[in-house]
Design a protein around this motif. Structure first.
Motif, PDB file in Angstrom:
ATOM      1  N   LEU A 236       0.824  -1.217   0.000  1.00  0.00           N
ATOM      2  CA  LEU A 236       0.000   0.000   0.000  1.00  0.00           C
ATOM      3  C   LEU A 236       0.858   1.267   0.000  1.00  0.00           C
ATOM      4  O   LEU A 236       0.457   2.281  -0.542  1.00  0.00           O
ATOM      5  CB  LEU A 236      -0.912   0.036   1.228  1.00  0.00           C
ATOM      6  N   CYS A 237       2.018   1.190   0.618  1.00  0.00           N
ATOM      7  CA  CYS A 237       2.838   2.406   0.735  1.00  0.00           C
ATOM      8  C   CYS A 237       3.965   2.462  -0.290  1.00  0.00           C
ATOM      9  O   CYS A 237       4.893   3.250  -0.129  1.00  0.00           O
ATOM     10  CB  CYS A 237       3.373   2.538   2.158  1.00  0.00           C
ATOM     11  N   GLU A 238       3.875   1.679  -1.355  1.00  0.00           N
ATOM     12  CA  GLU A 238       4.928   1.707  -2.374  1.00  0.00           C
ATOM     13  C   GLU A 238       5.023   3.067  -3.066  1.00  0.00           C
ATOM     14  O   GLU A 238       6.112   3.524  -3.388  1.00  0.00           O
ATOM     15  CB  GLU A 238       4.687   0.608  -3.415  1.00  0.00           C
ATOM     16  N   ASP A 239       3.897   3.727  -3.278  1.00  0.00           N
ATOM     17  CA  ASP A 239       3.908   5.016  -3.979  1.00  0.00           C
ATOM     18  C   ASP A 239       4.495   6.133  -3.129  1.00  0.00           C
ATOM     19  O   ASP A 239       5.234   6.976  -3.627  1.00  0.00           O
ATOM     20  CB  ASP A 239       2.486   5.408  -4.395  1.00  0.00           C
ATOM     21  N   THR A 240       4.157   6.145  -1.854  1.00  0.00           N
ATOM     22  CA  THR A 240       4.550   7.253  -0.991  1.00  0.00           C
ATOM     23  C   THR A 240       5.767   6.942  -0.133  1.00  0.00           C
ATOM     24  O   THR A 240       6.359   7.850   0.440  1.00  0.00           O
ATOM     25  CB  THR A 240       3.390   7.627  -0.053  1.00  0.00           C
ATOM     26  N   ASN A 241       6.096   5.681   0.029  1.00  0.00           N
ATOM     27  CA  ASN A 241       7.176   5.224   0.903  1.00  0.00           C
ATOM     28  C   ASN A 241       6.912   5.571   2.369  1.00  0.00           C
ATOM     29  O   ASN A 241       7.835   5.683   3.155  1.00  0.00           O
ATOM     30  CB  ASN A 241       8.530   5.794   0.477  1.00  0.00           C
ATOM     31  N   ASN A 242       5.638   5.774   2.693  1.00  0.00           N
ATOM     32  CA  ASN A 242       5.265   6.122   4.050  1.00  0.00           C
ATOM     33  C   ASN A 242       3.865   5.570   4.318  1.00  0.00           C
ATOM     34  O   ASN A 242       2.902   5.979   3.685  1.00  0.00           O
ATOM     35  CB  ASN A 242       5.276   7.646   4.220  1.00  0.00           C
ATOM     36  N   VAL A 243       3.777   4.636   5.247  1.00  0.00           N
ATOM     37  CA  VAL A 243       2.502   3.994   5.567  1.00  0.00           C
ATOM     38  C   VAL A 243       1.484   5.023   6.034  1.00  0.00           C
ATOM     39  O   VAL A 243       0.324   5.014   5.609  1.00  0.00           O
ATOM     40  CB  VAL A 243       2.684   2.908   6.655  1.00  0.00           C
ATOM     41  N   TYR A 244       1.895   5.941   6.887  1.00  0.00           N
ATOM     42  CA  TYR A 244       0.981   6.912   7.468  1.00  0.00           C
ATOM     43  C   TYR A 244       0.435   7.874   6.412  1.00  0.00           C
ATOM     44  O   TYR A 244      -0.729   8.263   6.457  1.00  0.00           O
ATOM     45  CB  TYR A 244       1.665   7.669   8.607  1.00  0.00           C
ATOM     46  N   GLU A 245       1.282   8.252   5.478  1.00  0.00           N
ATOM     47  CA  GLU A 245       0.829   9.136   4.413  1.00  0.00           C
ATOM     48  C   GLU A 245      -0.186   8.420   3.514  1.00  0.00           C
ATOM     49  O   GLU A 245      -1.212   8.998   3.129  1.00  0.00           O
ATOM     50  CB  GLU A 245       2.021   9.613   3.579  1.00  0.00           C
ATOM     51  N   SER A 246       0.059   7.152   3.213  1.00  0.00           N
ATOM     52  CA  SER A 246      -0.886   6.371   2.411  1.00  0.00           C
ATOM     53  C   SER A 246      -2.227   6.234   3.115  1.00  0.00           C
ATOM     54  O   SER A 246      -3.281   6.389   2.505  1.00  0.00           O
ATOM     55  CB  SER A 246      -0.319   4.977   2.118  1.00  0.00           C
ATOM     56  N   VAL A 247      -2.183   5.960   4.417  1.00  0.00           N
ATOM     57  CA  VAL A 247      -3.419   5.828   5.188  1.00  0.00           C
ATOM     58  C   VAL A 247      -4.158   7.165   5.245  1.00  0.00           C
ATOM     59  O   VAL A 247      -5.393   7.213   5.150  1.00  0.00           O
ATOM     60  CB  VAL A 247      -3.124   5.284   6.607  1.00  0.00           C
ATOM     61  N   ALA A 248      -3.426   8.265   5.358  1.00  0.00           N
ATOM     62  CA  ALA A 248      -4.053   9.590   5.381  1.00  0.00           C
ATOM     63  C   ALA A 248      -4.733   9.889   4.046  1.00  0.00           C
ATOM     64  O   ALA A 248      -5.850  10.429   4.017  1.00  0.00           O
ATOM     65  CB  ALA A 248      -3.022  10.667   5.699  1.00  0.00           C
ATOM     66  N   ILE A 249      -4.099   9.519   2.954  1.00  0.00           N
ATOM     67  CA  ILE A 249      -4.677   9.725   1.621  1.00  0.00           C
ATOM     68  C   ILE A 249      -5.962   8.916   1.483  1.00  0.00           C
ATOM     69  O   ILE A 249      -6.994   9.431   1.039  1.00  0.00           O
ATOM     70  CB  ILE A 249      -3.664   9.335   0.526  1.00  0.00           C
ATOM     71  N   ILE A 250      -5.916   7.657   1.888  1.00  0.00           N
ATOM     72  CA  ILE A 250      -7.093   6.788   1.805  1.00  0.00           C
ATOM     73  C   ILE A 250      -8.197   7.314   2.716  1.00  0.00           C
ATOM     74  O   ILE A 250      -9.374   7.328   2.337  1.00  0.00           O
ATOM     75  CB  ILE A 250      -6.713   5.336   2.153  1.00  0.00           C
ATOM     76  N   GLY A 251      -7.836   7.787   3.898  1.00  0.00           N
ATOM     77  CA  GLY A 251      -8.826   8.321   4.829  1.00  0.00           C
ATOM     78  C   GLY A 251      -9.523   9.556   4.296  1.00  0.00           C
ATOM     79  O   GLY A 251     -10.744   9.706   4.442  1.00  0.00           O
ATOM     80  N   LYS A 252      -8.758  10.454   3.676  1.00  0.00           N
ATOM     81  CA  LYS A 252      -9.366  11.665   3.117  1.00  0.00           C
ATOM     82  C   LYS A 252     -10.294  11.331   1.964  1.00  0.00           C
ATOM     83  O   LYS A 252     -11.377  11.915   1.826  1.00  0.00           O
ATOM     84  CB  LYS A 252      -8.277  12.644   2.660  1.00  0.00           C
ATOM     85  N   ARG A 253      -9.893  10.368   1.140  1.00  0.00           N
ATOM     86  CA  ARG A 253     -10.760   9.951   0.027  1.00  0.00           C
ATOM     87  C   ARG A 253     -12.014   9.260   0.572  1.00  0.00           C
ATOM     88  O   ARG A 253     -13.114   9.467   0.040  1.00  0.00           O
ATOM     89  CB  ARG A 253     -10.002   9.018  -0.923  1.00  0.00           C
TER      90      ARG A 253
END
Length: 111
Positions: free
Chosen positions: A20-37
């Motif tokens: 899930l965090c391959e694009d951002t290299n940061n798990v928390y940033e990926s989760v934040a993106i998914i949460g906002k969407r």
């Protein structure tokens, strides 16, 4: 948007967080993106449901005139069977349908 046509699972699925965090290299940033969407999807679904149920609204205060409306029940069931907004957002993120940017990272690249 017709959320029934999404290929998101209807129930919870275990995911590999490293994929899930391959694009951002940061798990928390990926989760934040998914949460906002997911919040955006939730608002869209709620607005759609409110518009459809407003057609059946009864403005009478008389409790004796309360009755079940078959169409209203069917609309509610349709929305209850939809995948949760978080699952839809996660599926969109995995499929690359979510556009995101991080202004802080863009600012660092410019300096």
């Amino acid at each position: 948007m017709d959320y029934r046509k999404t290929n998101a699972p209807a129930s919870t699925v275990t995911r590999d967080m490293m994929k899930l965090c391959e694009d951002t290299n940061n798990v928390y940033e990926s989760v934040a993106i998914i949460g906002k969407r997911a919040n955006q999807i939730s608002v869209e679904i709620k607005n759609d449901l409110s518009k459809k149920l407003a057609e059946f609204a009864s403005y009478n205060d008389n409790l004796e005139e309360v009755f079940e409306n078959r169409e209203q029940i069917e609309i509610s069931r349709y929305y209850e069977k939809l995948p949760k907004p978080t699952l839809i957002a996660t599926q969109e993120y995995i499929e690359g349908k979510v556009y995101y940017r991080n202004p802080a990272k863009e600012k660092e690249k410019l300096q």
